[in-house]
Scaffold this motif. Sequence first.
Motif, PDB file in Angstrom:
ATOM      1  N   SER A 160      51.450   1.332  90.816  1.00 35.73           N
ATOM      2  CA  SER A 160      50.082   0.923  90.471  1.00 35.73           C
ATOM      3  C   SER A 160      49.327   0.458  91.699  1.00 35.73           C
TER       4      SER A 160
ATOM      5  N   GLU B 132      64.769  -4.147  82.517  1.00 40.08           N
ATOM      6  CA  GLU B 132      63.322  -4.404  82.389  1.00 40.08           C
ATOM      7  C   GLU B 132      62.706  -4.702  83.758  1.00 40.08           C
ATOM      8  N   GLY B 133      63.439  -5.499  84.565  1.00 37.91           N
ATOM      9  CA  GLY B 133      62.958  -5.852  85.903  1.00 37.91           C
ATOM     10  C   GLY B 133      62.834  -4.632  86.794  1.00 37.91           C
TER      11      GLY B 133
ATOM     12  N   ARG C 154      56.971   0.248  88.184  1.00 41.48           N
ATOM     13  CA  ARG C 154      55.564   0.342  87.776  1.00 41.48           C
ATOM     14  C   ARG C 154      54.679  -0.331  88.813  1.00 41.48           C
ATOM     15  N   GLY C 155      55.175  -1.487  89.304  1.00 40.43           N
ATOM     16  CA  GLY C 155      54.418  -2.255  90.293  1.00 40.43           C
ATOM     17  C   GLY C 155      54.152  -1.439  91.548  1.00 40.43           C
TER      18      GLY C 155
ATOM     19  N   ILE D 124      62.426  -1.511  85.811  1.00 44.12           N
ATOM     20  CA  ILE D 124      61.341  -0.650  85.330  1.00 44.12           C
ATOM     21  C   ILE D 124      59.975  -1.229  85.734  1.00 44.12           C
ATOM     22  N   SER D 125      59.787  -2.530  85.523  1.00 43.73           N
ATOM     23  CA  SER D 125      58.479  -3.109  85.850  1.00 43.73           C
ATOM     24  C   SER D 125      58.259  -3.105  87.361  1.00 43.73           C
ATOM     25  N   ARG D 126      59.344  -3.191  88.110  1.00 44.60           N
ATOM     26  CA  ARG D 126      59.290  -3.131  89.569  1.00 44.60           C
ATOM     27  C   ARG D 126      58.755  -1.770  90.017  1.00 44.60           C
TER      28      ARG D 126
END
Lengths: 159, 294
Positions: A159, A148-149, A155-156, A151-153
Amino acid sequence: MDMRARTKNRVMRVLLAALLESDLTIDELEEFLSVRLENSMLMTELRGALVGLLQYFDGKSRGKFTGLEARQTDEDKIYSGLQRKRLSKSEAIQLMYKFSDSFTKQPLDANATLRELVHLFWRDATPAERREFSAALNDTRGKDAYLEGIISRRRGVSS
Amino acid sequence: MQGQAMGIVVTVMNMKGGVGKTTVAMHVGGIAARYRLGKGSIKKVLLIDYDAQFNLSQAFLRPTVYFQMEKDRKTTIAILLDDDTNLNPYQLQVPGNHNPPKTTSLTTNIYDLRDDRKLDLVPSTLDLMYVALGQSRTRTDPIEERFAKFIKECKELYDLILIDCHPAGSIFTKTSLNNSDHVLIPVVPQRYAVRGIGLMFEFIQNNRRGSSGPLPHILFNLAPRVGTLSEETRIRGNPNFRNYCLTATLKRYKAFSDPEDGQGFVWFSKKPHSTSAFLNALAVTNEFVDRIGG
């Protein structure tokens, strides 16, 4: 009496699978094929053995014979879920405590097996607690905080 | 020891993948920090995760701790670069600053034990991948100098520094080998293993700075618990390699692949076979520490 087509197909499939799975040699299978089954003692003996087996299971399960493989109860699912997670007995107890208030109040026998502990949990927990525990154990999705970390990394970054 | 460069630096690497570099690094490092081995001179151990896959970091750190460290730039990339905000996979930005951050600003403590023993870790980051892929238009000397200076300071603070190194030939392998006293090469006894060791020796030779270079040590990993595979016998029988092989082998125990988020290590685990696995890893580490003079 004629056998129904569907039953015949199922029996054929199971018998073929069992023969293929066995360690019988090609020669032994050919010897089996050479027997005229309609007249041989083989069919009589096979029938006798099967009738005996059915009577045995029928007596055990009071007419509810549905298959040779035992069905897994919800309690069994909890037990196999704990085994799959490779938890030690103390870790399993801690987890059970987390899910059931009633179980927490139980004095536990230090020598109790994991199976016995699961039985105690099942006996004392409320249906909701049982459901939650079972769902947590059998949740194969398993939250992966690292994934999860990552993947969100990503995305960060975009964006 | 303060002020003197005393620590022993070991690169754990093999150009072949799947040989258990991280498994070996975490178990050798963990055991060397926790137990008195060899001459007893190793107490403070530092693990440096020098692989973009950061599996060593994942084994020792909980995700929340790791991602906070990554956010704070407390990872190996900070040794090499000052700024990683605009990483370009095709263009490596060589820093103008030749000085790396202080060692203590990047390390995190894993175990603080009696008798002054401790295990620290510098975690890695996926961003290292950009450094591995990026081609530099200029010389990479500043990066190499930063890494060398960082290791020099580590040697003053630690007795043993283990670098879990990225497998492919890159600036990582070059900087790591150039600053190491020893190379621990995990080898899985299987097809192509002999040729793989041949390549590794060639690679070490080519990356030597001057006449001296890191001393190789071959450790057979994932060896069967009983008996010896023919590949291992072949390598041990080869006159080019035989003197570099550890006598002890790391056996195929499931327990070695259990560690995650700082849990499941054989020195804590009560799972089946974990004691046998622990004794196995202890024997391997003891022999290795002895070989490197620790």
